[in-house]
Design an enzyme around this catalytic site. Structure first.
Site, PDB file in Angstrom:
ATOM      1  N   LYS A   1       0.804  -1.226   0.000  1.00 35.89           N
ATOM      2  CA  LYS A   1       0.000   0.000   0.000  1.00 35.89           C
ATOM      3  C   LYS A   1       0.839   1.279   0.000  1.00 35.89           C
ATOM      4  O   LYS A   1       0.514   2.235  -0.697  1.00 35.89           O
ATOM      5  CB  LYS A   1      -0.982  -0.015   1.166  1.00 35.89           C
ATOM      6  CG  LYS A   1      -2.115  -1.010   0.920  1.00 35.89           C
ATOM      7  CD  LYS A   1      -3.299  -0.755   1.797  1.00 35.89           C
ATOM      8  CE  LYS A   1      -4.412  -1.726   1.448  1.00 35.89           C
ATOM      9  NZ  LYS A   1      -5.588  -1.555   2.275  1.00 35.89           N
TER      10      LYS A   1
ATOM     11  N   ASP B   1     -11.735   2.312   0.673  1.00 33.26           N
ATOM     12  CA  ASP B   1     -12.192   1.745   1.945  1.00 33.26           C
ATOM     13  C   ASP B   1     -13.160   2.694   2.646  1.00 33.26           C
ATOM     14  O   ASP B   1     -14.085   2.256   3.321  1.00 33.26           O
ATOM     15  CB  ASP B   1     -11.007   1.448   2.868  1.00 33.26           C
ATOM     16  CG  ASP B   1     -10.219   0.233   2.405  1.00 33.26           C
ATOM     17  OD1 ASP B   1     -10.820  -0.649   1.770  1.00 33.26           O
ATOM     18  OD2 ASP B   1      -9.004   0.181   2.678  1.00 33.26           O
TER      19      ASP B   1
END
Ligand code: ATR
Length: 279
Positions: free
Chosen positions: A72, A108
């Site tokens: 990430k 998210d």
């Protein structure tokens, strides 16, 4: 898998390991449902190979990828541009390759709020308490602040909660040991820690001081019904599970790569939940 044409649109999920990812199942379901000439692949890429792999995928004409652990941070750095939300969260999970550029976003936040709303929970109904201060907590905090909620964080390691407050100065902090007492004053509590996940210790959270209108969300989805959610349901509280967030966070990427706005329905939920049994 349908037969692909020479013009099939390609996307996938880059991770190491990637075998546990449910994203191929989710996107594969939608590709089939909408009859799209495209494929979504699991892409196991070692950390040292991430940059080379990204260049290779772009060279192969991929429309973009999801990025999961441990890439990430590397993905964030590899983007030509990151949208405002991704910049605020400090991590991206969805990359779009277009016009020779890599743009990154964090879906998210969207997935979390959609998961709540689909469970009939208003994210801004009142103050929210977020348990945990890791990467997942950052996305949940950003999402709740954007929705207009007042947010506090409780984390076992105080210094990490303080670091989170540094980046989101308007949030409050609750001492980890006082998390159960704090429930009396909040409308929503969210577990973003790994506690309650299969193979991890349970989350110890006494719900007896919760108000009747407390809503309880868990981002853990293995098991689907965590001890926290089971206790909340038994107490008659509204709940949102981690699977809802997982399914909804996939929507923006699918729309960007394949050009169709997908919907999350009971059949998709059952299809992915079937894969979580015993996980
Ligand atoms: P992620 O990026 O998925 O959020 P992470 O950065 O490793 O993962 O964060 C895990 C979270 O779970 C942290 O808030 C961690 O608390 P610490 O900052 O104190 O480590 C929390 N966590 C993990 N195990 C825990 C435990 N046994 N008790 C309390 N909190 C725990």
């Amino acid at each position: 898998m349908p037969i692909l044409s020479g013009q099939a649109t390609l996307a996938g999920v880059v991770g190491w390991p990637v075998g546990h990812s449910r994203s191929p199942r989710i996107h594969g379901y939608w590709l089939d449902r909408y009859g799209i000439d495209g494929a979504y692949l699991p892409l196991p890429v070692r950390p040292a190979e991430f940059i080379r792999a990204l260049a290779g995928l772009r060279a192969c004409g991929f429309a973009g990828v999801n990025v999961t652990l441990p890439h990430k941070l590397a993905a964030f750095a590899a983007c030509d541009s990151v949208d405002e939300l991704g910049a605020r969260v400090g991590a991206v999970n969805t990359l779009v390759f277009r016009d020779g550029r890599v743009t990154g976003t964090n879906t998210d936040c969207f997935g979390f709020v959609e998961g709540l709303q689909n469970a009939g929970i208003d994210p801004a109904a009142g103050p929210a308490l977020v348990l945990g201060a890791g990467g997942a907590a950052r996305a949940v905090v950003a999402a709740l602040l954007d929705a207009g909620a007042e947010v506090s964080v409780a984390n076992r390691t105080e210094a990490r909660a303080a670091a989170l407050r540094n980046d989101f100065p308007t949030i409050g902090q609750v001492v980890w040991e006082r998390r159960a007492a704090a429930l009396a004053d909040v409308a929503l509590v969210v577990n973003t820690t790994s506690l309650g996940m299969a193979g991890q210790p349970p989350l110890d959270l006494d719900l007896s001081r919760a108000g009747r209108h407390l809503a309880v969300a868990d981002i853990v989805y293995t098991p689907l019904e965590t001890g926290l959610l089971r206790g909340a349901r038994a107490a008659g509280l509204r709940t949102a599970d981690g699977l809802s967030m997982l399914l909804h966070q996939a929507r923006p990427g699918f729309a960007a790569w394949f050009g169709v706005e997908p919907t999350v329905d009971a059949e998709l939920r059952a299809f992915v939940a079937a894969d979580l049994v015993g996980a």
